[in-house]
Enzyme design. Structure first.
Site, PDB file in Angstrom:
ATOM      1  N   ALA A 170       0.822  -1.212   0.000  1.00  0.00           N
ATOM      2  CA  ALA A 170       0.000   0.000   0.000  1.00  0.00           C
ATOM      3  C   ALA A 170       0.853   1.258   0.000  1.00  0.00           C
ATOM      4  O   ALA A 170       1.827   1.370   0.747  1.00  0.00           O
ATOM      5  CB  ALA A 170      -0.933   0.004   1.205  1.00  0.00           C
ATOM      6  N   HIS A 171       0.467   2.238  -0.843  1.00  0.00           N
ATOM      7  CA  HIS A 171       1.150   3.528  -0.884  1.00  0.00           C
ATOM      8  C   HIS A 171       0.745   4.337   0.344  1.00  0.00           C
ATOM      9  O   HIS A 171      -0.441   4.384   0.698  1.00  0.00           O
ATOM     10  CB  HIS A 171       0.745   4.278  -2.159  1.00  0.00           C
ATOM     11  CG  HIS A 171       1.623   5.426  -2.491  1.00  0.00           C
ATOM     12  ND1 HIS A 171       1.637   6.590  -1.751  1.00  0.00           N
ATOM     13  CD2 HIS A 171       2.534   5.603  -3.482  1.00  0.00           C
ATOM     14  CE1 HIS A 171       2.502   7.437  -2.278  1.00  0.00           C
ATOM     15  NE2 HIS A 171       3.065   6.864  -3.318  1.00  0.00           N
ATOM     16  N   PRO A 172       1.697   4.990   1.028  1.00  0.00           N
ATOM     17  CA  PRO A 172       1.347   5.708   2.249  1.00  0.00           C
ATOM     18  C   PRO A 172       0.514   6.959   2.035  1.00  0.00           C
ATOM     19  O   PRO A 172      -0.160   7.416   2.963  1.00  0.00           O
ATOM     20  CB  PRO A 172       2.712   6.063   2.849  1.00  0.00           C
ATOM     21  CG  PRO A 172       3.643   6.100   1.682  1.00  0.00           C
ATOM     22  CD  PRO A 172       3.137   5.027   0.754  1.00  0.00           C
ATOM     23  N   CYS A 181      -4.073   2.402  -3.970  1.00  0.00           N
ATOM     24  CA  CYS A 181      -2.798   2.303  -4.678  1.00  0.00           C
ATOM     25  C   CYS A 181      -1.969   1.201  -4.025  1.00  0.00           C
ATOM     26  O   CYS A 181      -1.151   1.462  -3.144  1.00  0.00           O
ATOM     27  CB  CYS A 181      -2.068   3.638  -4.633  1.00  0.00           C
ATOM     28  SG  CYS A 181      -0.576   3.699  -5.646  1.00  0.00           S
ATOM     29  N   ARG A 230      -8.975   4.201   4.343  1.00  0.00           N
ATOM     30  CA  ARG A 230      -8.436   3.150   3.482  1.00  0.00           C
ATOM     31  C   ARG A 230      -9.060   1.783   3.779  1.00  0.00           C
ATOM     32  O   ARG A 230      -9.399   1.039   2.865  1.00  0.00           O
ATOM     33  CB  ARG A 230      -6.923   3.068   3.675  1.00  0.00           C
ATOM     34  CG  ARG A 230      -6.224   2.083   2.758  1.00  0.00           C
ATOM     35  CD  ARG A 230      -4.793   1.820   3.205  1.00  0.00           C
ATOM     36  NE  ARG A 230      -4.006   3.038   3.308  1.00  0.00           N
ATOM     37  CZ  ARG A 230      -3.304   3.552   2.296  1.00  0.00           C
ATOM     38  NH1 ARG A 230      -3.296   2.951   1.128  1.00  0.00           N
ATOM     39  NH2 ARG A 230      -2.609   4.665   2.474  1.00  0.00           N
TER      40      ARG A 230
END
Length: 257
Positions: A99-101, A106, A154
């Site tokens: 996971a993109h921070p 994403c 998220r």
């Protein structure tokens, strides 16, 4: 490993230890390291950059200088998002896998037959994504109105899209996203990577004759220069193959073993 200064400068350290100390391993997952040789190769790339900068400075000043490169420094430099969030909030993010921070959705998602990568990087792409999965109602959901809200929520968003992704194969989803202009891609095994037309077109897989193995495959040169391209000169040498040639180039006789 640690450079030429600091309390740890003379400690021996392989790349695996550096990955753990840099914070990269924790970000990937529970004791999950990234690509094994990344700290070593990254240090080499930074060394080349440092040497070129030093040469440019010498042209201007006439003075040389030391170039000090650390594997740990290099790995830490690859944490711009993680470090930025930590500096801003004072909180260290835990393991997040792919996971993109700072973007959502994403990361890697599971379709009915395996995983694929998805990257929604703008509000325009978010709208196209909702169209691709046939969920225009998500555009009006206040939890997901902007990327900031999507990152904050998220877990809720991922639960929704994971149920949707499970209804089709990864190839079906990749085709849908390509049609809508959403960045997505497969997760290849190494044999699939090397068989890609794009990889072959860029000459990243090369084959050379070898004195003992008939032919040997090598990786190509990633830096493409139009006027002075780098071309591998052949297969790796055998042990001691050039010993005599090297000694003679210095006017010495090679040792006899």
């Amino acid at each position: 490993g640690y450079g030429q200064t600091g309390p740890d400068w003379d400690r021996p350290v392989p790349g695996l230890i550096v990955q753990g100390m840099s914070g990269v391993m924790n970000s990937n997952g529970d004791a999950s390291k990234g690509w094994a040789a990344l700290p070593d190769l990254l240090a080499g790339l930074y060394a080349v950059q440092g040497i070129l900068l030093a040469l440019m400075a010498r042209e201007r000043t006439g003075r040389g200088q030391w170039v000090d490169i650390s594997m740990l420094d290099g790995m830490i430099s690859f944490l711009p998002y993680e470090a930025g969030l930590y500096f801003q909030t004072g909180r260290a993010n835990g393991s997040r896998g792919s996971a993109h921070p700072a973007l959502c959705p994403c990361e890697a998602f599971r379709a009915s037959d395996g995983f694929f990568n998805l990257a929604v990087c703008s509000e325009k792409t978010w709208a196209a994504f909702c169209d691709a999965i046939e969920r225009p109602d998500l555009l009006k959901d206040p939890r997901f109105k902007t990327n900031v809200e999507r990152v904050q929520n998220r877990t809720e968003l991922n639960k929704i899209v994971e149920r949707i992704f499970a209804k089709k194969t990864k190839d079906e989803w990749l085709r849908s996203f390509e049609e809508k202009g959403v960045a997505a891609g497969p997760i290849y095994s190494l044999d699939q990577t090397m068989d890609q037309p794009q990889v072959k077109a860029r000459d990243m897989l090369m084959c050379f004759p070898h004195k003992r193995a008939d032919k040997i495959k090598l990786l190509g040169v990633p830096v493409k220069l139009s006027e002075t391209p780098g071309i591998p000169q052949g297969s790796p040498p055998l042990l001691g193959e050039h010993t005599q040639e090297i000694f003679q180039s210095f006017g010495e006789e090679p040792p006899s073993y």
